[in-house]
Design an enzyme around this catalytic site. Structure first.
Site, PDB file in Angstrom:
ATOM      1  N   GLN A 290      30.058 -34.583  34.105  1.00 24.99           N
ATOM      2  CA  GLN A 290      29.119 -35.521  33.477  1.00 24.99           C
ATOM      3  C   GLN A 290      29.790 -36.879  33.321  1.00 24.99           C
ATOM      4  O   GLN A 290      30.883 -36.995  32.773  1.00 24.99           O
ATOM      5  CB  GLN A 290      28.642 -35.026  32.108  1.00 24.99           C
ATOM      6  CG  GLN A 290      27.521 -35.893  31.560  1.00 24.99           C
ATOM      7  CD  GLN A 290      27.081 -35.510  30.163  1.00 24.99           C
ATOM      8  OE1 GLN A 290      27.756 -35.808  29.193  1.00 24.99           O
ATOM      9  NE2 GLN A 290      25.931 -34.842  30.075  1.00 24.99           N
TER      10      GLN A 290
ATOM     11  N   TYR B  42      22.860 -42.700  24.196  1.00 27.22           N
ATOM     12  CA  TYR B  42      24.065 -43.321  24.725  1.00 27.22           C
ATOM     13  C   TYR B  42      23.692 -44.527  25.595  1.00 27.22           C
ATOM     14  O   TYR B  42      22.528 -44.895  25.699  1.00 27.22           O
ATOM     15  CB  TYR B  42      24.914 -42.283  25.458  1.00 27.22           C
ATOM     16  CG  TYR B  42      25.473 -41.234  24.520  1.00 27.22           C
ATOM     17  CD1 TYR B  42      26.463 -41.576  23.594  1.00 27.22           C
ATOM     18  CD2 TYR B  42      25.011 -39.924  24.517  1.00 27.22           C
ATOM     19  CE1 TYR B  42      26.975 -40.630  22.703  1.00 27.22           C
ATOM     20  CE2 TYR B  42      25.516 -38.975  23.637  1.00 27.22           C
ATOM     21  CZ  TYR B  42      26.489 -39.339  22.730  1.00 27.22           C
ATOM     22  OH  TYR B  42      26.984 -38.408  21.838  1.00 27.22           O
TER      23      TYR B  42
ATOM     24  N   ALA C 148      23.532 -24.620  26.127  1.00 22.76           N
ATOM     25  CA  ALA C 148      24.874 -25.106  25.824  1.00 22.76           C
ATOM     26  C   ALA C 148      25.534 -24.202  24.793  1.00 22.76           C
ATOM     27  O   ALA C 148      26.379 -23.373  25.124  1.00 22.76           O
ATOM     28  CB  ALA C 148      24.819 -26.561  25.344  1.00 22.76           C
ATOM     29  N   ARG C 149      25.134 -24.326  23.515  1.00 25.74           N
ATOM     30  CA  ARG C 149      25.766 -23.531  22.459  1.00 25.74           C
ATOM     31  C   ARG C 149      25.698 -22.022  22.698  1.00 25.74           C
ATOM     32  O   ARG C 149      26.633 -21.298  22.315  1.00 25.74           O
ATOM     33  CB  ARG C 149      25.153 -23.897  21.106  1.00 25.74           C
ATOM     34  CG  ARG C 149      25.460 -25.315  20.660  1.00 25.74           C
ATOM     35  CD  ARG C 149      24.644 -25.714  19.451  1.00 25.74           C
ATOM     36  NE  ARG C 149      23.223 -25.654  19.727  1.00 25.74           N
ATOM     37  CZ  ARG C 149      22.256 -25.739  18.805  1.00 25.74           C
ATOM     38  NH1 ARG C 149      22.596 -25.875  17.537  1.00 25.74           N
ATOM     39  NH2 ARG C 149      20.999 -25.688  19.136  1.00 25.74           N
TER      40      ARG C 149
ATOM     41  N   TRP D  39      21.539 -33.066   6.140  1.00 27.14           N
ATOM     42  CA  TRP D  39      20.417 -33.979   5.931  1.00 27.14           C
ATOM     43  C   TRP D  39      19.069 -33.273   6.135  1.00 27.14           C
ATOM     44  O   TRP D  39      18.073 -33.620   5.494  1.00 27.14           O
ATOM     45  CB  TRP D  39      20.531 -35.199   6.844  1.00 27.14           C
ATOM     46  CG  TRP D  39      20.389 -34.926   8.311  1.00 27.14           C
ATOM     47  CD1 TRP D  39      21.355 -34.528   9.179  1.00 27.14           C
ATOM     48  CD2 TRP D  39      19.190 -35.041   9.095  1.00 27.14           C
ATOM     49  NE1 TRP D  39      20.854 -34.379  10.449  1.00 27.14           N
ATOM     50  CE2 TRP D  39      19.535 -34.694  10.429  1.00 27.14           C
ATOM     51  CE3 TRP D  39      17.876 -35.398   8.806  1.00 27.14           C
ATOM     52  CZ2 TRP D  39      18.595 -34.702  11.459  1.00 27.14           C
ATOM     53  CZ3 TRP D  39      16.939 -35.412   9.841  1.00 27.14           C
ATOM     54  CH2 TRP D  39      17.297 -35.062  11.148  1.00 27.14           C
TER      55      TRP D  39
END
Length: 694
Positions: free
Chosen positions: A100, A173, A323-324, A589
């Site tokens: 990436q 990003y 992913a996780r 949060w």
């Protein structure tokens, strides 16, 4: 079961055996001074577990693009060596890997490499709440130089042996910052209207395609929805998707949300499949433009291949990136292909050892699989033969369960002793909390695996003096007896309406309409969620999205959850600072927003005077006294290690290692507990190897 998942697919000329991609994760392994050993071991284990295409965490295309000091930079010779080693290890393991290409833009931390100690660079000087800094605007020449940085990094990836590249253009990003009116306020050729705002990502895509040449797969991770006010408009997202394909991109991976978004995207509160619609929108745009064959990759909040099968069966998504889940179980694909879905260690979306750590410097790991990120340190097999020993694990909470399965996986005979009539420790409490049901799934998985490994679990057995003959015959013991609820020194503790948190969790329906909780840590917050939860309803994407209504504005954004009628009046009280301190930043949060929506009252900076039949008398910082009226008072103000068994083992001279609460209560959480269970098991084996002289 998984006809769509295990159907071969292709990205450009890269033919893949199934439709599951391992998505990018920043690991904080990228800059370790180990020659790339840990990085290569991490990715190779997932390739062996069946991941067909793995995407690395972001490698910065320049020093200025690094997200922080733990990011690898493609121009750094040490990082190049680590990347080459990683690519070779994955290929040897039978997998394929994409590098990436990354630039943080305004999400880089001030003083990061390449910023000359100053603010990061971005399309426009718009303050970043994430980096807590206002970036410097890139000049026109710097924009062109950054395009070339991406191209150079892509050429390097091919030279180093990677099978593909993925351009990071999502999650707020740099590239994503160019597409959003919020962060692109330029009036030159790189901004000012939709066409010019899309010019930078298209220039990067074209430059990368030219750099790697025809036939080398180029993926582009684009934002399906920024979820910030004045983010990229939906029509611009569709136009960008089509234009990227025209620029030579072979597949579009669809990301969701920015780090500044007011809506959760990857937390446990988000139901699986919530964001699939945005990937479908991208596919529909391609179909309308006559490019339906270009693959679209969905992502975010899937943890079972059954969910992947469901979204693929709809026909509008071609691949799904997990992913996780590959942190929780590197063999999720292999086990599912073999029909052993019940053997998969599920990601519970706690974010504590993964997402939260990725923004710091500690290696990313996993609560349910603490070997993640430490594969080279804790190999799956012992490096040299060791006769089968006998071990006991005392306590079957998270630390004890991890220690037991680690020892058993390494070929040892293990017995587990648990004083209660069920295993799981405080995971049993967490599993009762709305949104945390899968904590219970982790316990069930461990029990199932221990049974398969031949581990005997003795429930209702409190270890005492009668067990000394057995304990002395063992090669070692892992002490994981957990914690006891701390009882503060306070008048009124003996009143009948005062409970500890174990009692409250055991029968929450028995508590009255007004509950005062002494304590404001993670357990107190979980209890408040449980006590204020309404009638149980299954979490679905539709319910989640309807509870976060769209707000006005040019981009996609969400408002906080609306207030709801409280089931109970709950007050959380804490002597010190903020409530929920110690909960990971990516989750706190969200849960605090839910408590406020449920009307939970939060009192901090107070002192306790006494508990009365009417409630709790407290005094605020100004010295004023107040009665917090309550039908029940719950003690959740801390924990104490249970040390009785430790003293017994010490007197008897039994070799042992402590883990979890038994090792101390400071900064104790489930991540620490499971990691210590793993380490305690390996330390015992190391001690035995040392005694044996080899």
């Amino acid at each position: 079961m998984f006809d769509h998942v295990f159907r071969p697919g292709a990205i450009g000329g890269l033919v893949l055996p199934h439709r599951v991609v391992m998505g990018a994760m920043h690991l904080n392994l990228e800059t370790l001074d180990d020659g790339g050993e840990a990085l290569a071991a991490f990715y190779a284990e997932r390739a062996r577990g069946g991941a067909a295409l793995l995407v690395t965490g972001g490698t910065a295309v320049s020093a200025a693009g690094a997200g922080g000091p733990s990011y690898g930079i493609v121009d750094d010779p040490g990082h190049r060596a680590a990347l080459a080693r990683t690519a070779a290890a994955v290929r040897e393991a039978g997998g394929r890997i994409a590098l990436q290409l990354f630039h943080a833009g305004r999400y880089a931390l001030p003083g990061a490499p390449g910023t000359d100690g100053g603010a990061p660079f971005a399309p426009s000087a718009v303050h970043s709440r994430f980096a807590r800094a206002t970036p410097r605007e890139l000049t026109g020449q710097q924009v062109l130089a950054t395009v070339e940085d991406f191209a150079r990094a892509a050429r390097t990836a091919r030279e180093l042996g990677f099978d593909a590249v993925e351009v990071m253009g999502s999650e707020g990003y740099l590239i994503n910052q160019f597409t959003a009116p919020l962060t692109n306020r330029r009036t030159d050729e790189w901004g000012g209207d939709p066409v010019r705002r899309l010019r930078f990502p298209l220039a990067v895509a074209a430059a990368v395609r030219e750099a790697v040449g025809p036939g080398f797969p180029v993926l582009f991770r684009m934002s399906g929805a920024d979820l910030v006010e004045d983010g990229t408009p939906a029509e611009d997202t569709a136009a960008l998707a089509v234009a990227l394909v025209q620029a030579g991109v072979d597949a579009l991976a669809v990301g969701i949300g920015w780090h500044e978004s007011p809506v959760p995207t990857v937390q446990a509160q988000v139901p699986p499949g919530t964001w699939a619609g945005y990937a479908r929108n991208v596919k529909r745009a391609l179909r309308a433009a006559g490019r339906p064959a270009v693959p679209v990759i969905a992502s975010n909040r899937y943890n079972r291949l059954a969910q992947v099968e469901e979204v693929l069966a709809g026909g509008e998504v071609d691949f799904v990136a997990l992913a996780r889940p590959f942190l929780a179980d590197p063999q999720i694909v292999a086990k599912s292909r073999a029909g052993r879905t019940e053997a998969v260690d599920l990601c519970i979306a706690c974010n504590e050892a993964c997402v939260d750590r990725s923004f710091g410097s500690e290696p990313v790991s996993c609560l349910v699989n603490p070997r993640s990120g430490h594969e080279s340190e804790f190999p799956a097999r012992l490096p040299s033969p060791l006769r089968r020993g006998r071990y006991a694990v005392i306590g079957a909470g998270p630390a004890g369960l991890e220690a037991a399965r680690t020892l058993a996986r390494l070929g040892q005979r293990v017995e587990v002793f648990e004083a209660r009539q069920e295993v799981g420790g405080q995971f049993r409490l967490a599993a009762l909390v709305p949104g945390k049901a899968e904590f219970g799934e982790t316990v069930r998985h461990h029990v199932r695996e221990l049974a398969e490994l031949g581990v005997e679990v003795r429930l209702g057995h409190r270890v005492g003096h009668r067990d000394l003959p057995l304990l002395r015959s063992l090669d070692g013991v892992v002490l994981a007896t957990g914690v006891l609820a701390r009882r503060p020194e306070l008048p009124g503790l003996a009143l009948p309406h005062v409970l500890d948190y174990h009692q409250a969790f055991a029968d929450p329906q028995a508590l009255g309409a007004r509950v005062a909780v002494i304590g404001g840590g993670g357990i107190a917050v979980d209890l408040a969620h449980l006590l204020t939860a309404g009638p149980h309803t299954k979490a679905t994407p539709e319910r989640f999205l309807s509870s976060h209504p769209l707000t006005a504005g040019g981009g996609v954004a969400f408002a906080p959850p609306p207030p709801r009628a409280p089931v109970r009046e709950v007050t959380l009280m804490r002597r010190g600072g903020r409530v929920g301190q110690g909960i990971g930043p990516s989750t706190r949060w969200v849960v605090m927003g839910e408590l406020r929506a449920a009307g939970v009252r939060l009192l901090t900076g107070i002192s306790y005077e006494e508990i009365t039949r009417e409630g709790v008398v407290v005094r605020n910082a100004a010295g004023a006294a107040e009665l917090v009226a309550a039908d029940h008072v719950v003690l959740a103000s801390g924990q104490e290690a249970e040390r009785d068994v430790a003293q017994l083992l010490e007197r008897a001279g039994v070799p042992y290692e402590a883990a979890g609460g038994a090792a101390g209560t400071e900064a104790l959480n489930a991540v620490r507990a499971t990691a210590e269970g793993l380490r305690a098991a390996h330390r015992l084996l190391g001690r035995r190897r040392a005694r044996a002289g080899g």
